[in-house]
Design a protein around this motif. Structure first.
Motif, PDB file in Angstrom:
ATOM      1  N   HIS A 845       0.807  -1.216   0.000  1.00  0.00           N
ATOM      2  CA  HIS A 845       0.000   0.000   0.000  1.00  0.00           C
ATOM      3  C   HIS A 845       0.842   1.269   0.000  1.00  0.00           C
ATOM      4  O   HIS A 845       0.453   2.273  -0.605  1.00  0.00           O
ATOM      5  N   GLN A 846       1.978   1.245   0.701  1.00  0.00           N
ATOM      6  CA  GLN A 846       2.801   2.455   0.832  1.00  0.00           C
ATOM      7  C   GLN A 846       4.145   2.336   0.115  1.00  0.00           C
ATOM      8  O   GLN A 846       4.973   3.231   0.209  1.00  0.00           O
ATOM      9  N   LYS A 847       4.332   1.235  -0.601  1.00  0.00           N
ATOM     10  CA  LYS A 847       5.598   0.986  -1.313  1.00  0.00           C
ATOM     11  C   LYS A 847       6.799   1.069  -0.365  1.00  0.00           C
ATOM     12  O   LYS A 847       7.866   1.566  -0.728  1.00  0.00           O
ATOM     13  N   GLN A 848       6.599   0.566   0.860  1.00  0.00           N
ATOM     14  CA  GLN A 848       7.699   0.556   1.832  1.00  0.00           C
ATOM     15  C   GLN A 848       8.482  -0.743   1.675  1.00  0.00           C
ATOM     16  O   GLN A 848       8.212  -1.743   2.345  1.00  0.00           O
ATOM     17  N   PHE A 849       9.426  -0.713   0.758  1.00  0.00           N
ATOM     18  CA  PHE A 849      10.280  -1.875   0.522  1.00  0.00           C
ATOM     19  C   PHE A 849      11.558  -1.423  -0.157  1.00  0.00           C
ATOM     20  O   PHE A 849      11.649  -0.327  -0.714  1.00  0.00           O
ATOM     21  N   LEU A 850      12.546  -2.300  -0.079  1.00  0.00           N
ATOM     22  CA  LEU A 850      13.785  -2.128  -0.837  1.00  0.00           C
ATOM     23  C   LEU A 850      13.894  -3.279  -1.816  1.00  0.00           C
ATOM     24  O   LEU A 850      13.701  -4.441  -1.442  1.00  0.00           O
ATOM     25  N   HIS A 851      14.194  -2.959  -3.043  1.00  0.00           N
ATOM     26  CA  HIS A 851      14.468  -3.995  -4.039  1.00  0.00           C
ATOM     27  C   HIS A 851      15.773  -3.589  -4.722  1.00  0.00           C
ATOM     28  O   HIS A 851      15.822  -2.597  -5.451  1.00  0.00           O
ATOM     29  N   ARG A 852      16.828  -4.346  -4.437  1.00  0.00           N
ATOM     30  CA  ARG A 852      18.165  -3.990  -4.904  1.00  0.00           C
ATOM     31  C   ARG A 852      18.675  -5.007  -5.909  1.00  0.00           C
ATOM     32  O   ARG A 852      18.262  -6.177  -5.902  1.00  0.00           O
ATOM     33  N   LYS A 853      19.591  -4.536  -6.751  1.00  0.00           N
ATOM     34  CA  LYS A 853      20.233  -5.409  -7.729  1.00  0.00           C
ATOM     35  C   LYS A 853      21.745  -5.379  -7.508  1.00  0.00           C
ATOM     36  O   LYS A 853      22.335  -4.309  -7.388  1.00  0.00           O
ATOM     37  N   PHE A 854      22.342  -6.561  -7.433  1.00  0.00           N
ATOM     38  CA  PHE A 854      23.786  -6.680  -7.340  1.00  0.00           C
ATOM     39  C   PHE A 854      24.310  -7.179  -8.686  1.00  0.00           C
ATOM     40  O   PHE A 854      23.750  -8.119  -9.260  1.00  0.00           O
ATOM     41  N   SER A 855      25.366  -6.549  -9.176  1.00  0.00           N
ATOM     42  CA  SER A 855      25.978  -7.029 -10.417  1.00  0.00           C
ATOM     43  C   SER A 855      27.491  -6.939 -10.293  1.00  0.00           C
ATOM     44  O   SER A 855      28.030  -5.994  -9.697  1.00  0.00           O
ATOM     45  N   PHE A 856      28.144  -7.931 -10.843  1.00  0.00           N
ATOM     46  CA  PHE A 856      29.615  -7.974 -10.831  1.00  0.00           C
ATOM     47  C   PHE A 856      30.085  -8.118 -12.269  1.00  0.00           C
ATOM     48  O   PHE A 856      29.668  -9.036 -12.985  1.00  0.00           O
ATOM     49  N   ALA A 857      30.949  -7.207 -12.693  1.00  0.00           N
ATOM     50  CA  ALA A 857      31.517  -7.266 -14.044  1.00  0.00           C
ATOM     51  C   ALA A 857      32.817  -6.472 -14.050  1.00  0.00           C
ATOM     52  O   ALA A 857      32.929  -5.428 -13.384  1.00  0.00           O
ATOM     53  N   SER A 858      33.796  -6.974 -14.767  1.00  0.00           N
ATOM     54  CA  SER A 858      35.105  -6.300 -14.918  1.00  0.00           C
ATOM     55  C   SER A 858      35.714  -5.910 -13.574  1.00  0.00           C
ATOM     56  O   SER A 858      36.275  -4.824 -13.411  1.00  0.00           O
ATOM     57  N   GLY A 859      35.542  -6.808 -12.602  1.00  0.00           N
ATOM     58  CA  GLY A 859      36.160  -6.582 -11.307  1.00  0.00           C
ATOM     59  C   GLY A 859      35.427  -5.615 -10.402  1.00  0.00           C
ATOM     60  O   GLY A 859      35.951  -5.234  -9.342  1.00  0.00           O
ATOM     61  N   VAL A 860      34.203  -5.191 -10.757  1.00  0.00           N
ATOM     62  CA  VAL A 860      33.457  -4.226  -9.948  1.00  0.00           C
ATOM     63  C   VAL A 860      32.111  -4.828  -9.534  1.00  0.00           C
ATOM     64  O   VAL A 860      31.335  -5.275 -10.398  1.00  0.00           O
ATOM     65  N   LEU A 861      31.855  -4.837  -8.213  1.00  0.00           N
ATOM     66  CA  LEU A 861      30.560  -5.250  -7.680  1.00  0.00           C
ATOM     67  C   LEU A 861      29.741  -3.995  -7.400  1.00  0.00           C
ATOM     68  O   LEU A 861      30.185  -3.100  -6.674  1.00  0.00           O
ATOM     69  N   THR A 862      28.536  -3.937  -7.968  1.00  0.00           N
ATOM     70  CA  THR A 862      27.691  -2.755  -7.850  1.00  0.00           C
ATOM     71  C   THR A 862      26.383  -3.103  -7.149  1.00  0.00           C
ATOM     72  O   THR A 862      25.762  -4.124  -7.447  1.00  0.00           O
ATOM     73  N   ASN A 863      25.984  -2.234  -6.223  1.00  0.00           N
ATOM     74  CA  ASN A 863      24.670  -2.328  -5.593  1.00  0.00           C
ATOM     75  C   ASN A 863      23.837  -1.165  -6.109  1.00  0.00           C
ATOM     76  O   ASN A 863      24.168   0.002  -5.893  1.00  0.00           O
ATOM     77  N   SER A 864      22.757  -1.477  -6.823  1.00  0.00           N
ATOM     78  CA  SER A 864      21.913  -0.421  -7.405  1.00  0.00           C
ATOM     79  C   SER A 864      20.448  -0.735  -7.138  1.00  0.00           C
ATOM     80  O   SER A 864      20.086  -1.835  -6.718  1.00  0.00           O
ATOM     81  N   CYS A 865      19.588   0.221  -7.414  1.00  0.00           N
ATOM     82  CA  CYS A 865      18.151   0.071  -7.162  1.00  0.00           C
ATOM     83  C   CYS A 865      17.496  -0.732  -8.289  1.00  0.00           C
ATOM     84  O   CYS A 865      17.682  -0.434  -9.462  1.00  0.00           O
ATOM     85  N   ALA A 866      16.730  -1.747  -7.901  1.00  0.00           N
ATOM     86  CA  ALA A 866      16.026  -2.563  -8.904  1.00  0.00           C
ATOM     87  C   ALA A 866      14.597  -2.082  -9.126  1.00  0.00           C
ATOM     88  O   ALA A 866      13.992  -2.413 -10.142  1.00  0.00           O
ATOM     89  N   ASP A 867      14.053  -1.324  -8.176  1.00  0.00           N
ATOM     90  CA  ASP A 867      12.685  -0.819  -8.315  1.00  0.00           C
ATOM     91  C   ASP A 867      12.602   0.516  -7.588  1.00  0.00           C
ATOM     92  O   ASP A 867      12.556   0.569  -6.351  1.00  0.00           O
ATOM     93  N   LYS A 868      12.571   1.589  -8.328  1.00  0.00           N
ATOM     94  CA  LYS A 868      12.622   2.932  -7.748  1.00  0.00           C
ATOM     95  C   LYS A 868      11.328   3.319  -7.047  1.00  0.00           C
ATOM     96  O   LYS A 868      11.269   4.350  -6.355  1.00  0.00           O
ATOM     97  N   ARG A 869      10.276   2.516  -7.215  1.00  0.00           N
ATOM     98  CA  ARG A 869       9.024   2.827  -6.514  1.00  0.00           C
ATOM     99  C   ARG A 869       9.151   2.593  -5.015  1.00  0.00           C
ATOM    100  O   ARG A 869       8.414   3.158  -4.220  1.00  0.00           O
ATOM    101  N   GLY A 870      10.075   1.699  -4.616  1.00  0.00           N
ATOM    102  CA  GLY A 870      10.164   1.294  -3.225  1.00  0.00           C
ATOM    103  C   GLY A 870      11.112   2.147  -2.405  1.00  0.00           C
ATOM    104  O   GLY A 870      12.175   2.542  -2.876  1.00  0.00           O
ATOM    105  N   HIS A 871      10.697   2.394  -1.158  1.00  0.00           N
ATOM    106  CA  HIS A 871      11.543   3.122  -0.213  1.00  0.00           C
ATOM    107  C   HIS A 871      11.361   2.499   1.162  1.00  0.00           C
ATOM    108  O   HIS A 871      10.230   2.379   1.654  1.00  0.00           O
TER     109      HIS A 871
END
Length: 934
Positions: A845-871
């Motif tokens: 109802h309030q979009k109170q969630f975190l949905h994150r994406k982890f990706s590793f490529a060329s020696g770099v691990l990145t944590n980024s947002c998978a769904d910007k609606r959630g907070h």
């Protein structure tokens, strides 16, 4: 006559005593203590509508479509079908449904009275897609969806439908001429003349009437009187090029469905089968009339929406790769396609079938969930370990068991109470001697952030002083018998009446019973277990309700038997939501289920036995539930019936820790088996298995979110993840959790090695304990000791974990995270992480969630947002990262926070296992950041 003998055994079969045993002194002794007595239950030869259909179909009477009767409405295309023998038209309707689904309905055009159509299962009225009529010859009609890539080719005489995808016929309907439809008749007593009676049936002799069970059907000492007469239906489906079919739970059988023969069919009829026989097609607790077929390049689904007793015959003709034809000196090679024929037969209702055209497994899962709903998002605590027994004796027993987990440093989340916690098996009450202060007991559990689950069955003890009974009696809320009075049957409380959950008013009232002001002694940490809801009736035919009992709307029980338990779980889940004023997610476990039950909670495999074979069969049983929409499923750890040896118990805990619903359970006449009662060595091994479950909770929770929003099963057969690898299609001793973990439970005693098949020719797999790695598309011999369960992480995946374990999920809310990063052959990896408050509907109802994406490529691990609606604000940090498959020693590792600050990260590297361990750092799980390895 059958009579009742009170017994200490949980088995309803133990309450069935023959007349010849009436004088025996030991009536309390179970008749069948650890194995099902199949004589109590029907096989195909005892089912009248099966005999009728087989006899009539042998006469090869065919239907033809009257294509000059075609009308195209806004939603469907209609036409008549007629059988030359009956000469009474049927009405066929073809619908196109959003998402590449076709629906076919066949009913009498003008039935004597309405025929039952299953309500409440479909999530809403499916959005229809207008079908375009394409040109066909005079004997056919072609209907296409908007894109034109899917077509229904309807042939008039004999009536047949071909489902065509890109000019390839993938499915044919009625190509074997097994369409069968018994039209409602006027009862013999009401017929005006003898001629009318003779016109109704070719078989008018009394002997034939009884043999075919037209108006009465006898089984043992029971007589089923059928006021509506014969009303069964049937239809065949030919799946072209398919050898592998799955689904139609629930059976204690292999995941891949087997061929049937005359007198042998998969039965869908919800029954209380204590200690069910394995490798058997008899119906047990639940029914999902939904079958999937898979081959290279295509997955299909058939959803047969019918809640009456249903039988499914299967015949697979495997592909003969090369048929030789003598056309010259060198024989020509001609490929011959395989085919699977599926014949559905139901006792009553209408033909209402949905054809799910895929083409991928993922597409079929989405199509089915579009119709019936996705898996409910469970509260986080329910993914922890559950401790159950029939029965924990009293408040002191509960307190002692709860303390035992803490003493042995074993996490758990839920204590369960079976029927003995009530006052004389009166649900919504407490035994005042055993549980004098249930709120105090719940506060003890609450102090450790644990929960309580109690049982609530559908039978209500007949006792005018029992408020629940008195209110239901006064309001007319019970199922009625054939004569119009309240249906009465025997279950745990003795003589009982059964709530009619098919009535919306009854469900609304039942839901209100869970209010804190009504359910005295309950609190907001109390959740519910629906058992015996097939429904179980100890002295009924096949230990269930007579088919001519009457439900809301004057429908007979035969019409809706398989959906009864579905309705109880629906009402229970709604009651738990209402008591929190719509704020909190419910948890409800049910034994009986139907298509769509996933919307309301969890399911388990019922009264299994403490034997190795039941541990082994639990895997294909859970895989079958999983691919038919019910992701939240499990089997009683240790086996409900009997006493497991220590080795079996350890192996079962290891398997259960990697299955969606994780509960230890045992019947009352077994020895106590709390995890610390089998010696120090076994206690430690069980502790390790349960702690592994809690380590993986972030991954479990993320998988359930994917099941909830994207319809992807949590527990997956290998063919789902590797749909283009034929070698995976028949594997059922191992499975995938999501797309990242492959699990191969040890199911044989004294095993020292297991053969693990690692799929994927382009994959790399990492042992989760030793970090050894193998290329895919091979079988590996893995040494196993009693402390080993083979689990492999797939290269290219990132799995989130908890690095510290608390005594319950609630105690781990703020504990740190770790990431297991397993690199692919290309040195990359991706993964997802989902987090919310774990208990409310605020994520929705309030979009109170975190949905994150982890990706590793060329020696770099990145944590980024998978769904910007959630907070969702989280204090939790990632404090450890393990990288598997890194082939060179890094010179440095640095973290880059959102503000641009770079910090060195301490690390250790093991060249032998190619693993990099990063630790002693702190990065917020919900923030954007990078970790760079140089």
């Amino acid at each position: 006559m059958w009579r009742l003998a009170l017994s200490s055994s949980r088995s309803p079969q133990s309450l069935i005593v023959s007349e010849s045993d009436a004088g025996a002194k030991n009536l309390g002794k179970p008749v069948e203590d650890e194995a099902v007595d199949k004589n109590i239950f029907k096989d195909c030869s005892k089912i009248a509508f099966y005999r009728r259909q087989k006899q009539q179909l042998s006469k090869k009477s065919t239907y033809r479509a009257l294509l000059d009767s075609v009308t195209a409405g806004k939603e469907s295309t209609r036409f008549q079908i007629i059988n030359e023998a009956a000469k009474v038209p049927l009405l066929a309707e073809v619908y196109g449904i959003e998402g590449n689904i076709f629906r076919l309905k066949i009913n009498e055009e003008t039935p004597l009275k309405p025929r039952y159509e299953v309500p409440d299962v479909l999530t809403s009225k499916p959005s229809t897609v207008r079908l375009i009529s394409c040109s066909g010859d005079t004997g056919s009609l072609v209907l296409a969806n908007g894109k034109g890539d899917l077509k229904c080719h309807i042939t008039a005489n004999p009536f047949k439908i071909d489902l065509v995808s890109e000019e390839d016929v993938v499915m044919s309907i009625n190509s074997l001429g097994q369409l069968y439809f018994e039209q409602l008749q006027i009862p013999p007593k009401q017929r005006a003349t003898k001629e009318n009676e003779e016109d109704t049936s070719d078989d008018t002799t009394q002997e034939n009437q009884e043999e075919l069970g037209l108006w009465e059907e006898k089984f043992r000492n029971f007589v089923d009187v059928k006021d509506n007469g014969p009303a069964s239906i049937g239809l065949d489906f030919s799946l072209h090029g398919f050898e592998h079919v799955y689904g139609i739970p629930q059976h204690a059988e292999s995941h891949q469905l087997k061929n049937t023969s005359d007198g042998d069919a998969y039965r869908l009829y919800n029954l209380d089968v204590y200690g069910y026989k394995i490798h058997d097609k008899m119906g047990i607790y639940g029914s999902v009339p939904y079958l999937l077929a898979h081959k290279l390049g295509r997955t299909l689904g058939i959803f047969w929406l019918n809640a009456s007793e249903t039988l499914v015959e299967i015949n697979t003709e495997p592909a003969v790769k090369y048929a030789l034809t003598q056309t010259g000196p060198v024989a020509a090679k001609q490929k011959v396609r395989s085919q699977t024929d599926v014949h559905w037969m139901s006792e009553s209702g209408i033909i209402d079938v949905f054809l799910l055209t895929g083409p991928t497994p993922s597409d079929v899962f989405k199509q089915y969930s579009y119709l019936t709903g996705t898996q409910a998002m469970p509260p986080l605590f329910s993914l922890g370990y559950h401790q159950c027994r029939w029965n924990y004796e009293d408040e002191h027993d509960v307190k002692a068991v709860d303390a035992g987990f803490d003493e042995h440093d074993i996490p758990y989340d839920v204590m369960w109470l079976d029927i003995e916690h009530t006052e004389g098996k009166r649900y919504f009450t407490w035994d005042k001697k055993r549980f004098p202060n249930p709120k105090r007991m719940q506060e003890l559990l609450r102090s450790k952030k644990r929960k309580l689950v109690v049982i609530s069955d559908p039978h209500i003890k007949i006792d005018p002083d029992y408020l629940v009974y008195a209110k239901a009696k006064e309001q007319g809320f019970f199922v009625r018998n054939h004569e119009g009075g309240d249906f009465e049957g025997v279950c745990w409380p003795g003589l009982s009446s059964y709530l009619d959950f098919t009535s919306p008013k009854v469900r609304q009232w039942y839901s209100s019973l869970f209010a804190f002001s009504v359910y005295q002694g309950s609190t907001d940490i109390l959740y519910i277990w629906n058992d015996m809801n097939e429904p179980s009736v100890f002295r009924g035919p096949e230990l269930t309700m007579q088919k001519n009992a009457i439900h809301h709307g004057n429908w007979e029980h035969r019409e809706l038997h398989n959906i009864y338990g579905f309705y109880q779980q629906m009402a229970t889940a709604e009651g738990l939501i209402q008591r929190s004023k719509g704020k909190e997610r419910p948890f409800v476990l049910t034994r009986s289920f139907f298509a769509g039950s996933q919307k309301y909670g969890a399911v388990w495999t019922g009264d299994n036995t403490a034997e190795w074979s039941y541990l082994k069969i639990s895997i294909p049983m859970l895989l079958t539930l999983s691919v038919t929409g019910i992701s939240f499923c499990g089997a009683d750890v240790g086996g409900f019936i009997g006493n497991p040896e220590a080795e079996l118990l350890v192996r079962w805990y290891q398997a259960g820790a990697y299955q969606p619903f994780f509960r230890g359970h045992a019947t009352k006449d077994t020895k106590r088996r709390e995890p610390w009662l089998f010696g120090e060595e076994h206690t430690q091994l069980i502790q390790e298995a349960i702690r592994e479950r809690y380590t993986l909770l972030p991954y479990w929770y993320s998988l359930f979110y994917s099941a909830h929003v994207a319809s992807q099963p949590v527990m997956r057969p290998l063919w789902v993840e590797f749909p283009d690898e034929l070698e995976t299609f028949g594997v059922e001793d191992e499975y995938m959790l999501g797309s990242a973990l492959l699990v191969h439970p040890v199911t044989e005693p004294k095993a020292t090695v297991v053969d693990v098949f690692l799929p994927g020719s382009n994959e790399v797999w990492y042992d989760s304990k030793t970090f050894s790695h193998w290329k895919g598309a091979c079988t590996v011999k893995i040494p196993v000791a009693l402390d080993t369960i083979p689990v492999f992480q797939r290269g290219g995946s990132v799995v989130p974990i908890k690095t510290t374990i608390g005594r319950s999920t609630g105690c781990m809310t703020d504990s740190p995270y770790g990431l297991w990063v397993a690199l692919s052959t290309k040195g990359s990896a991706v993964g997802e992480f989902y987090l919310d408050d774990g208990h409310s509907f605020q994520y929705l109802h309030q979009k109170q969630f975190l949905h994150r994406k982890f990706s590793f490529a060329s020696g770099v691990l990145t944590n980024s947002c998978a769904d910007k609606r959630g907070h969702y604000p989280s204090k939790c940090v990632v404090e450890q990262i393990l990288v598997l498959g890194l082939k060179k020693h890094p010179s440095s590792v640095t973290s880059h926070s959102p503000d641009g600050k770079a910090q060195p990260v301490a690390f250790t590297y093991c060249a032998k296992t190619s693993t990099l361990n990063l630790e002693k750092f702190s990065l917020n799980i919900g923030a954007d950041w990078k970790v760079q390895i140089q």
